[in-house]
Design an enzyme around this catalytic site. Sequence first.
Site, PDB file in Angstrom:
ATOM      1  N   SER A 272       0.854  -1.187   0.000  1.00 33.50           N
ATOM      2  CA  SER A 272       0.000   0.000   0.000  1.00 33.50           C
ATOM      3  C   SER A 272       0.896   1.246   0.000  1.00 33.50           C
ATOM      4  CB  SER A 272      -0.954  -0.035   1.188  1.00 33.50           C
ATOM      5  OG  SER A 272      -1.982   0.912   1.035  1.00 33.50           O
TER       6      SER A 272
ATOM      7  N   ASP B  34      -8.908  -6.321  -4.837  1.00 34.67           N
ATOM      8  CA  ASP B  34      -8.529  -5.007  -4.322  1.00 34.67           C
ATOM      9  C   ASP B  34      -9.322  -3.914  -5.035  1.00 34.67           C
ATOM     10  OD1 ASP B  34      -7.236  -2.738  -3.329  1.00 34.67           O
ATOM     11  OD2 ASP B  34      -5.250  -3.628  -3.474  1.00 34.67           O
TER      12      ASP B  34
ATOM     13  N   HIS C 200      -8.131  -5.135  -0.363  1.00 34.21           N
ATOM     14  CA  HIS C 200      -6.821  -4.501  -0.205  1.00 34.21           C
ATOM     15  C   HIS C 200      -6.065  -4.973   1.032  1.00 34.21           C
ATOM     16  CE1 HIS C 200      -3.781  -1.414  -0.736  1.00 34.21           C
ATOM     17  NE2 HIS C 200      -3.994  -0.977   0.486  1.00 34.21           N
TER      18      HIS C 200
END
Length: 387
Positions: A150, A318, A348
């Site tokens: 991320s 995601d 995610h």
Amino acid sequence: MCDTSSAAPHLPPEGEQRVVSIGDLATEAGVTIRDASIAFRRWGAFRGDPHGKNNILLVEHALTGDSDATNWWCEAVGPGKALDTDEWCVICTNALGSCYGSTGPASEHPDGGVWGSRFPAISMRDMVNAEHAFLQELGISRVHAVIGGSMGGARTLEWTLLHPEEVDYALVLAVSARASAWQIGMQTAQITSITQDPAWQGGNYHGTGDTPDAGLAAARRIAHLTYRGEMEIDERFGTSAQPGENPLGPFREDGERFAVQSYLEHQGVKLTKRFDASCYVALTEALNRHDVGRGRGGLNKALASSTVPTMIVGIDTDILYPYHQQEHLSRNLGNLLAMAKLSSPVGHDAFLVEARQMDRILRNFIALTRDTPSAHDVAVSRGSYDI
């Protein structure tokens, strides 16, 4: 790997957070952050050469993470685990702009008070350059690998482009080469939720006794929906009412909620108890500015210029960073080490939740770094460096 312990950097006891001063830091946009500091923790003994081959794994946290990787990635970091601290020296910093020890909007300003609105807008490159300065302070100019997901993945990408000579390998999880318009839109909605809270006070609420908790909680509710998968949320909650409440009454009332509303409100309140709103704004704005192609001739040219062997990992469900964005990275990176897909209904957050799949991916990455020459090794073999 030779043991040159006499040249080893001075590291704190395992798991203990330390703060390192890096001096003044010039941001990409031209502002100076005075007397900046970076907080970090480490696990595992250092082995090797701090300026050559060594066993350092630099782990990068996500948006609201901290330097305690053994907490938020507990099933990945530790003795005998994929990032085995019996073999590797794992170092995890707290990002510039955060509120867990590194300099950010909630930190004390050199001139007194809190930085607040005086803290400048920062980028992923600023975070990486701060981390680079931190490693220099420790006496380290090369690491075996940088690993992040991320926001941590965005920082990892920037490491490979800003300081490729100091990174032997990289693992990039669940991120894109740049922020998409959709991501900027979602993230701007979160920022606006905070800045429109009357308690925001232009970012100068620290010490006033009033904090924009309502805005931060609303931002987290929006964000959390992008962190989890649509299927998972629907399977868990569907259209069920929160026990004891009736969201199907004759009039809408705040206290009569669907179960998913209660869940999201709980997530929002949890964050207000552990995170600072101004730091959330600073880091989210940095995500909006993420673009590895800026100033490098565009995305594909920038990615093609990468020399660091890099493994890319995406998640099939995601919503925040869809899998096609990792496919784009894999097609255009100049030195692709491998590509992997994590399958999960979670979305995610799967790289933090799916322990068994992540264990396999991380172990495969480590194995590949043993078998694949680094860019530095290739350059030496070609006579590009004196040896």
